[in-house]
Each structure stands twice: as structure tokens, then as C-alpha cells.
Design a protein around this motif. Structure first.
Motif, mmCIF file in Angstrom:
data_model
loop_
_atom_site.group_PDB
_atom_site.id
_atom_site.type_symbol
_atom_site.label_atom_id
_atom_site.label_comp_id
_atom_site.label_asym_id
_atom_site.label_seq_id
_atom_site.Cartn_x
_atom_site.Cartn_y
_atom_site.Cartn_z
ATOM 1 N N ALA A 61 1.273 -33.034 17.088
ATOM 2 C CA ALA A 61 0.651 -31.751 17.448
ATOM 3 C C ALA A 61 1.161 -30.650 16.523
ATOM 4 O O ALA A 61 0.376 -29.825 16.037
ATOM 5 N N ILE A 62 2.468 -30.671 16.242
ATOM 6 C CA ILE A 62 3.033 -29.642 15.353
ATOM 7 C C ILE A 62 2.437 -29.788 13.951
ATOM 8 O O ILE A 62 2.039 -28.813 13.319
ATOM 9 N N ILE A 63 2.354 -31.054 13.504
ATOM 10 C CA ILE A 63 1.822 -31.296 12.160
ATOM 11 C C ILE A 63 0.382 -30.782 12.074
ATOM 12 O O ILE A 63 -0.023 -30.169 11.093
ATOM 13 N N LYS A 64 -0.373 -31.012 13.126
ATOM 14 C CA LYS A 64 -1.777 -30.609 13.153
ATOM 15 C C LYS A 64 -1.908 -29.086 13.119
ATOM 16 O O LYS A 64 -2.710 -28.525 12.374
ATOM 17 N N ALA A 65 -1.058 -28.447 13.920
ATOM 18 C CA ALA A 65 -1.170 -26.994 14.060
ATOM 19 C C ALA A 65 -0.552 -26.249 12.877
ATOM 20 O O ALA A 65 -0.993 -25.165 12.520
ATOM 21 N N ALA A 66 0.455 -26.851 12.277
ATOM 22 C CA ALA A 66 1.207 -26.117 11.251
ATOM 23 C C ALA A 66 0.331 -25.803 10.044
ATOM 24 O O ALA A 66 -0.576 -26.558 9.700
#
Ligand code: V47
Ligand code: SF4
Length: 376
Positions: free
Chosen positions: A8-13
Motif C-alpha cells: 500500500a505504501i509503495i502504491k501510494a508513495a
């Protein structure tokens, strides 16, 4: 951090697609290649690398951060070689020493009985042969049978084994029969042949270093691996070094830990080369953790990196801080490291690890938790 959370972090970052793809591979447990390693060095921001490396570190070791009660003995600094980065050998140091066997045994006898490991490494003395080093092991083990002896870098081993006329396997088997428990990671420097020739041309070749470690693993002698970084090498040469180690580990599984060693520039023939930044150090730990997917442990050797940075490295993929050391190692103090008298108590080690939000675990030489972990 769970895989889904990381994804999720990778997607949002807000990160470029090529870095996102590398992060996705890492999250999926896939291997990254040399070029991807170079990309991480050149365009991975520190926070991003720290997050990924911590994730992988946690996947392998949970919250554990290891240390050991150990001490170092450096038998001599008289050396047949003349490595340009070395501040320690008699060629550069103001002092010249060779301990006698009795002096070494005195150091062994005087150690705290709770110490579990002895690390022996030194220069390549022209007159000492494999029988001398075998006898030394026998005497140490007779004095302290429970002590694990991690001894002699591949460069010292190469010299003593060649001198004896034995094969590598014969030499290592003989030393094992005398009490050799494992082999430290020194002497690897940088495997790239062009740079190796320039900074340590007289030393054993990269191929010999790798052959000695591979043979040791096949004989049931585990070892560590190091890399000297932050001098003339470029990122691709660092990745080449890591790749050769990863390939060997695929074949044997005998490496315990990888230890990046930052080049220090005091009192040596490479003093004109500036030392790399802390950012570079943390990137080095993180990329090592991400690339060496088959290495169980990444170690920050605190006398080399300094206490503060060793603590910070625990947020960049490191899970091992080496040990209490005692005050007998001079390789780094002579090269300008901040600690001139490297020794840490167990309480200091535990406090350092807790301060970084990790779980201190006193380990033995095989990374088994010692049952009598000290709580402070
Ligand atoms: O091979 C020498 C390095 C190494 C400098 O296996 C220098 O647990 C930086 O290998 N700047 C020897 N580095 C030490 C070593 C080691 C240390 C701690 C733990 C373990 C282990 C292994 O020291 C040498 C060389 O790469 N070194 N001079 C210098 N000026
Ligand atoms: Fe000798 Fe080791 Fe120094 Fe090279 S790094 S000169 S082999 S003591």
C-alpha cells in the motif's frame, strides 16, 4: 510491517515507476539484479531504502538485533603485503608488534568467563606457518574448551596453506582438527580485478578468496564476508562484489553474515581519498540487505562505523552489531575511526539496541540465542 502494508505504501508513495517495480519485486520476495542494485544506489532515496531494507530484515529476523560477547586478538602487524588502504601493517603504522604464544594465551586466560567467541586476525607474517597457527588453536582450545574460535582471514589462510604445500582442503581440515570454528570475512576488499590490483595488488586474488570460503563451507566451516567500500570503486563494482558472494552462497549456504566495511583514510597511502558520507553508509547497508537475499545476517561492525551510526544502521537492514570486542583491535583506530579503545559492555550494547526500537538478543557464533540473555 506486513506485506500488504508495504504494498500500500509503495502504491501510494510518490516514487518513479522503475523504483516502484523494484520495490514490488522485493515485496514479492523476488531477487533483484546488479543493475537494479545500481539503480537503488543512484536514485533510491534514503527513507525509501530504509523502509524496504527494514521490511526484508524483519522478514528474516523479526525485531531481533544480535550481539555477541567476544574479544579480538591481532597476533602481529608485520605483513608481506602492502595494501594501500592499510594503516595497520608495519609499513604504515608507527608501531610493529608480534605477540608470543604465551602473550596470546595470557589474553585468553584474562577474559571474562562469559565471553563466548574469540576473533583472531592480523597481518600476513612472513615467518609463521600453518603448524604455528594450528598449535596456537590447540593451545587456546586447551585453555578455554567452550570458546568458539573464529580465526584467520582467507588472505592469512592462503599464505599459510601455500607455505605448507597443502591443498586448500587439506589445510582447512587440519586447522579444523586443531579447533578452528569459523572464518572471519576479512581480505575480500573489492573483488573487481582492476580496483583490487590498484589498492591491494599483492594480496590473494578474488578467485582465491572465494575458493577458500567455498572449500571451508564444504568442510562444514562457516564464514563471514566483507566488502571494503567508499574508495575507488563504482556502484557496479560494488554490485559485482555482492553478486559473486550471492552466487557462492547459493552453492554452499555457508556464510553467516555480510559486513560492509567503510574505507577510513587516516595514516595510509590512500589518505587523499575523502571518506564517503553517512548517507552513503546507510545506502550501502540497505542495498546489501536487499540484494543478498540468501544471507541471513547483515552486520554493522561498530568499531569501524562508530556507535551512533551503528545504532542508525539498525533502521537500514542491519540485524547484528558484532560484539563487546574488548580493547585489543587496532585496525580501525589506526585508520581514524572514532573509537580509539573499542569496548562495549553488555548493558551498553543492550541499551543501544533498545534505543533503536529493536529486541536485543545475545547470540552464540551460530546465531543461536543464549538462554541467559541479560536484561538491564
Ligand atoms: O580485510 C583495513 C579492513 C578488514 C582499513 O568476520 C579497513 O566478523 C576500512 O574483516 N578502512 C579486516 N577498512 C577486518 C574484518 C572483520 C572485522 C570485523 C568482523 C569481521 C567478521 C571481520 O579490515 C580488512 C580490510 O577490509 N580494513 N584497513 C581501512 N583503512
Ligand atoms: Fe597486510 Fe592486511 Fe594490511 Fe594488507 S590489509 S597490508 S594484508 S595487514
Amino acid at each position: 510491517m506486513a506485506e500488504e502494508e508495504l504494498l500500500a505504501i509503495i502504491k501510494a508513495a510518490n516514487i518513479p515507476d522503475h523504483l516502484r517495480e523494484i520495490a514490488r519485486k522485493i515485496s514479492d520476495g523476488q531477487r533483484i539484479g546488479r543493475e537494479e542494485g545500481v539503480t537503488l544506489f543512484t536514485s533510491g532515496e534514503l527513507g525509501f531504502l530504509g523502509m524496504l531494507a527494514s521490511h526484508v530484515c524483519h522478514r528474516k529476523n523479526g525485531d531481533n538485533a544480535y550481539f555477541i560477547r567476544n574479544f579480538h586478538i591481532e597476533p602481529t602487524n608485520i605483513c608481506v603485503n602492502k595494501c594501500s588502504f592499510c594503516s595497520y601493517s608495519h609499513h604504515f603504522s608507527a608501531t610493529k608488534w608480534e605477540l608470543t604464544v604465551d602473550e596470546i594465551l595470557e589474553k585468553v586466560k584474562s577474559q571474562d568467563p562469559e565471553v563466548t567467541e574469540l576473533h583472531i586476525t592480523g597481518a600476513v607474517h612472513p615467518d609463521r606457518d600453518i603448524r604455528y597457527y594450528g598449535d596456537l588453536l590447540l593451545k587456546i582450545v586447551a585453555e578455554r574448551p567452550a570458546l568458539h574460535v573464529k580465526a584467520y582471514s582467507a588472505v592469512e589462510l592462503d599464505y599459510m596453506i601455500k607455505k605448507s604445500g597443502m591443498s586448500i582442503a587439506e589445510g582447512l581440515s587440519y586447522l579444523k582438527s586443531c579447533g578452528l570454528g569459523s572464518i572471519p570475512g576479512g581480505g575480500a576488499e573489492i573483488f573487481d580485478e582492476t580496483i583490487r590490483k590498484e589498492i591491494c595488488g599483492m594480496k590473494s586474488s578474488a578467485a582465491t578468496w572465494l575458493e577458500i570460503h567455498e572449500t571451508a563451507h564444504k568442510l562444514g566451516i562457516p564464514s563471514n564476508a566483507t566488502m571494503l567500500y567508499g574508495h575507488l570503486e563504482n556502484y557496479l563494482q560494488r554490485m559485482d562484489h555482492l553478486d559473486r558472494l550471492r552466487q557462492l552462497q547459493d552453492r554452499t549456504g555457508g556464510f553467516n553474515a555480510f559486513i560492509p566495511l567503510k574505507f577510513h583514510n587516516n595514516n595510509n597511502a590512500m589518505s587523499d581519498i575523502p571518506e564517503v558520507s553517512v548517507v552513503e553508509d546507510m545506502k550501502m547497508y540497505a542495498v546489501a540487505r536487499l540484494f543478498l537475499d540468501n544471507f541471513p545476517h547483515i552486520k554493522a561492525y561498530w568499531p569501524a562505523v562508530g556507535r551512533k551510526l551503528a545504532r542508525i544502521s539498525l533502521s537500514f537492514g542491519v540485524d547484528d552489531l558484532d560484539g563487546t570486542i574488548n580493547d585489543s583491535t587496532q585496525i580501525y583506530s589506526l585508520a581514524g575511526a572514532e573509537d580509539q579503545n573499542p569496548v562495549m559492555t553488555v548493558s551498553q550494547m543492550v541499551a543501544m539496541i533498545k534505543g533503536a526500537g529493536r529486541m536485543p538478543v545475545e547470540r552464540d557464533s551460530f546465531y543461536n540465542k543464549r538462554v541467559d540473555i541479560v536484561e538491564v
